[in-house]
Design a protein around this motif. Structure first.
Motif, PDB file in Angstrom:
ATOM      1  N   ASN A  45       0.818  -1.204   0.000  1.00  0.00           N
ATOM      2  CA  ASN A  45       0.000   0.000   0.000  1.00  0.00           C
ATOM      3  C   ASN A  45       0.855   1.258   0.000  1.00  0.00           C
ATOM      4  OD1 ASN A  45      -2.529   1.231  -0.016  1.00  0.00           O
ATOM      5  ND2 ASN A  45      -2.368   1.719   2.141  1.00  0.00           N
ATOM      6  N   ILE A  48       1.958   1.919  -3.387  1.00  0.00           N
ATOM      7  CA  ILE A  48       0.914   2.551  -4.202  1.00  0.00           C
ATOM      8  C   ILE A  48       0.804   4.034  -3.886  1.00  0.00           C
ATOM      9  CG2 ILE A  48      -1.581   2.679  -4.465  1.00  0.00           C
ATOM     10  CD1 ILE A  48      -1.718  -0.229  -4.482  1.00  0.00           C
ATOM     11  N   ILE A  51       3.653   5.843  -5.491  1.00  0.00           N
ATOM     12  CA  ILE A  51       3.499   5.955  -6.941  1.00  0.00           C
ATOM     13  C   ILE A  51       2.445   7.004  -7.290  1.00  0.00           C
ATOM     14  CG2 ILE A  51       2.764   4.766  -9.030  1.00  0.00           C
ATOM     15  CD1 ILE A  51       3.895   2.239  -7.999  1.00  0.00           C
ATOM     16  N   GLN A  52       1.345   6.998  -6.536  1.00  0.00           N
ATOM     17  CA  GLN A  52       0.273   7.934  -6.854  1.00  0.00           C
ATOM     18  C   GLN A  52       0.658   9.364  -6.522  1.00  0.00           C
ATOM     19  OE1 GLN A  52      -3.173   6.428  -4.845  1.00  0.00           O
ATOM     20  NE2 GLN A  52      -3.505   4.813  -6.334  1.00  0.00           N
TER      21      GLN A  52
ATOM     22  N   GLN B  81      -6.201   4.766 -10.183  1.00  0.00           N
ATOM     23  CA  GLN B  81      -5.987   4.888  -8.736  1.00  0.00           C
ATOM     24  C   GLN B  81      -6.980   4.044  -7.960  1.00  0.00           C
ATOM     25  OE1 GLN B  81      -5.861   8.902  -7.297  1.00  0.00           O
ATOM     26  NE2 GLN B  81      -4.434   9.542  -8.892  1.00  0.00           N
ATOM     27  N   GLU B  84      -5.908   0.463  -8.156  1.00  0.00           N
ATOM     28  CA  GLU B  84      -4.719   0.238  -7.332  1.00  0.00           C
ATOM     29  C   GLU B  84      -5.071   0.189  -5.859  1.00  0.00           C
ATOM     30  OE1 GLU B  84      -2.302   3.503  -8.496  1.00  0.00           O
ATOM     31  OE2 GLU B  84      -1.132   2.294  -9.888  1.00  0.00           O
ATOM     32  N   ASN B  85      -5.913   1.143  -5.424  1.00  0.00           N
ATOM     33  CA  ASN B  85      -6.237   1.195  -3.999  1.00  0.00           C
ATOM     34  C   ASN B  85      -7.008  -0.032  -3.560  1.00  0.00           C
ATOM     35  OD1 ASN B  85      -4.927   3.617  -3.734  1.00  0.00           O
ATOM     36  ND2 ASN B  85      -6.752   4.843  -4.034  1.00  0.00           N
ATOM     37  N   SER B  88      -4.646  -2.878  -3.105  1.00  0.00           N
ATOM     38  CA  SER B  88      -4.003  -2.778  -1.809  1.00  0.00           C
ATOM     39  C   SER B  88      -4.926  -3.260  -0.709  1.00  0.00           C
ATOM     40  CB  SER B  88      -3.685  -1.312  -1.564  1.00  0.00           C
ATOM     41  OG  SER B  88      -2.467  -1.175  -0.965  1.00  0.00           O
TER      42      SER B  88
END
Lengths: 327, 330
Positions: A45, A48, A51-52, B81, B84-85, B88
């Motif tokens: 996480n 991520i 990256i974001q 996004q 991706e979230n 996760s």
């Protein structure tokens, strides 16, 4: 006298710690939910979130310089879109990766230079000039792309800049993240240790005084916007890698995210204050907010409302801090 | 001896069958990610997903549907996004309607690599990593519209095709189907505009429609729009210039309540209607089947019907036109 020094020290500490505190607060808030906690604090996480943050962070590097100097640049989103389309088009036409990178960066720098020239020569408000540029650049992006997206060739090495390998582990981080971190260090050094950096703060604090002190303000402004433009071009390359295509409709409203990051990080929109570290943390805060809201399953409008409130709180806190140091 | 073997086999069968259908008391979380959340089309998909969730709950399966679209409805980066979230968040499965057939390839691959199966719905993806593709046969939908347009125009006239957005595979298929049907059945029909895009909102579609009709308003005989907002916007634009009521033949896509009203009033001649509730429903049930280890079809067609004022009162058609959203979405 001792009490005065003590208060200054406290205010100084608050200044430096402020944004960090905000980040910890936001992380803490989301970790309160037992549903989300096991997923929030995982390596995957954090990868991520990092990256974001890259695109906003790189944009914030340039934007911090501009805002500290008392200006603003609303055309960032459009520049990111245009440079992503330009990069994709060059790749499709068969240009090598290095040529694509150089030309794309130059395009961003060129647009920044035009911004700076118009603002400096015609003494126009940066808000207005970059607002106009926002429309012009977006239109050029759409024209260049023929009103569609331009897909990268599938084996282009640039696709890997932001690619996520081993999604469940923190490392390896994609090259894009390392580039952003490295650049943050470099730009921070430029702002704090070079004469150019001093000029940025001087022009932001009091432009008239800076001019009277012999600073060549118009030249400096052009340089600031051009350098920022190069960074915006890089952000466009990152966007290109993330989407694996050039998209003329991407990054609408990105400028607001970037400005929010810079402001949350402690910069003042009237110029003269700001730090790269603060802006990076501001960008991280927004990414954590988005990531956390997503994972909590909150509606999108909740996210928007929260981010809006955070911005106002951050600026309010900043004003309060400033008023205290002026005592 | 024989009976012992037979008994043994039967016992084994019962045990294994029991294993397959045993409720393992697990809670599944399935993230359903549409392209956007405001159009009625997406709300119908949401209703279908909720319907599946409720039916499964009645059977004792704990499945939670998390419905989340991108913050801005045509922003590819934001949909990335969201994917991706959720990756996760380690949801059990992801159902995704990709905004772009290329941009969402990597995020889906990452999710699959992290052990989260993905079902693609509504719009295609240039990938083979997904478990199933649950969607309308959009090419056929476009063809039905094209053939009916040819019939309405008696084989000749000027036609406008207002596209939606590049990279949106579902609407691109409809556009292709429409043009294919026209060229096959009526080569005399002329396409006077086929390269304009409506965009994601009713507002952008309205502007595009007005501009087109400004230019071609007096020459056009028929218009085809490929999704809900553009159909509604173009119909309004036609009414504005006095070409409603069938003076220009209007064929659209999807059963937005405004479009259905427009068809009752005669401003729209036909609507190619999908079954979004079924799409949402089947996506969720197929995901559950896959999570429970069953083999599922790689391509699931949810059907498309051409609805006209003549058949719109039939019962099955009525259900398609007025999906019971309130029953499932509070």
């Amino acid at each position: 006298m001792a009490a005065l020094t003590k208060r200054f020290k406290l205010a100084g500490l608050l200044n430096a710690v402020g944004p960090f505190f905000g980040l910890l607060l936001v992380l803490g808030l989301f970790s309160l939910s037992s549903e989300v906690r096991p997923y929030l604090f995982t390596g995957g996480n954090f990868k991520i979130i990092l990256i974001q943050t890259v695109i906003v962070a790189i944009g914030a590097l340039g934007m911090t310089m501009i805002i500290v100097s008392g200006g603003i640049d609303l055309s960032v989103g459009s520049v990111v879109a245009l440079t992503s389309v330009l990069g994709a088009t060059l790749l499709v036409k068969g240009y090598s990766t290095s040529v694509t990178i150089v030309l794309t960066l130059l395009a961003g720098g060129l647009i920044g230079m035009v911004n700076g020239l118009v603002i400096a020569s015609f003494r126009m408000m940066p808000f207005i000039v970059t607002l106009g540029m926002m429309g012009v650049v977006r239109g050029v992006a759409k024209w260049l792309a023929g009103n569609q997206t331009v897909n990268n060739p599938p084996d282009a090495p640039l696709n890997n800049l932001m690619a996520r390998v081993s999604p469940t582990e923190l490392f390896p981080l994609p090259p894009g993240v390392w580039i952003a971190i490295g650049l943050a260090v470099v730009v921070s050094l430029i702002i704090r240790q070079t004469i150019f950096g001093r000029y940025i703060f001087a022009i932001g604090s009091n432009e008239a005084t800076a001019r009277l002190c012999g600073v060549r303000v118009p030249l400096q402004k052009v340089m600031i916007y051009s350098l920022a433009g190069l960074l915006f071009g890089l952000a466009g390359l990152m966007q290109l890698s993330r989407l694996t295509q050039g998209d003329p409709t991407v990054a609408v409203g990105l400028e607001l995210d970037i400005i929010a990051a810079v402001v949350i990080g402690g910069a003042s929109l009237s110029g003269g204050t700001g730090s790269i570290l603060g802006s990076m943390i501001g960008a991280l805060i927004m990414a954590v907010l988005r990531n956390g809201s997503n994972q909590m399953g909150w509606q999108n409008f909740t996210q928007e409302i929260i981010i809006g409130i955070v911005i106002v709180l951050a600026v309010g806190l900043d004003i309060w801090r400033q008023s205290r140091t002026k005592d | 001896m024989k009976s012992l073997v037979r008994f043994g086999l039967a016992l084994a069968l019962i045990v294994f069958a029991g294993c397959g259908k045993k409720s393992d008391g697990k809670t599944y979380t399935v993230a359903v990610i549409p392209k956007g959340t405001t159009h009625e089309f997406w709300k119908s998909i949401h209703a279908g997903a909720v319907k599946a969730q409720q039916e499964l709950a009645a059977k004792g399966v704990q499945l939670e549907v998390i419905w989340k679209g991108p913050l801005r409805e045509d922003d590819r980066d934001q949909q990335i996004q969201v994917v991706e979230n959720f990756t996760s968040r380690k949801v059990s499965g992801i159902v995704l309607a990709p905004l772009d057939s290329q941009a969402l390839v990597n995020p889906v691959a990452s999710a699959v690599q992290a052990g989260i199966p993905v079902i693609v719905m509504d719009s295609g993806l240039k990938s083979d990593k997904y478990v199933s593709f649950v969607a309308t046969d959009n090419f056929k939908g476009g063809q039905l519209a094209g053939e009916y347009m040819a019939k309405l125009l008696n084989g000749k006239g000027n036609v406008i095709l207002l596209r939606y957005a590049v990279g949106s595979a579902s609407t691109e298929e409809r556009e292709k189907g429409f043009l294919d049907a026209l060229s096959r059945t009526s080569p005399e029909i002329k396409l006077i505009s086929g390269d304009q895009y409506a965009g994601a909102t009713r507002e952008t579609a309205y502007q595009a429609s007005q501009n087109l009709l400004n230019r071609f308003g007096n020459e056009v005989n028929g218009v085809f729009c490929v999704n809900e907002p553009s159909t509604i916007a173009m119909t309004k634009a036609l009414r504005d210039i006095g070409k409603g009521g069938g003076k220009v033949k209007m064929i659209g896509f999807d059963a937005g309540s405004q479009s259905v009203l427009d068809m009752k009033n005669g401003d729209v001649q036909a609507l190619a209607v999908q079954n979004p509730m079924l799409m949402g429903y089947l996506s969720v049930t197929t995901m559950l089947k896959h999570l429970q280890g069953e083999k599922v079809e790689n391509r699931i067609d949810t059907g498309v019907v051409l609805v006209t004022p003549e058949n719109m009162e039939q019962t099955e058609i009525k259900d398609l036109l007025h999906p019971p959203l309130d029953k499932y979405l509070k």
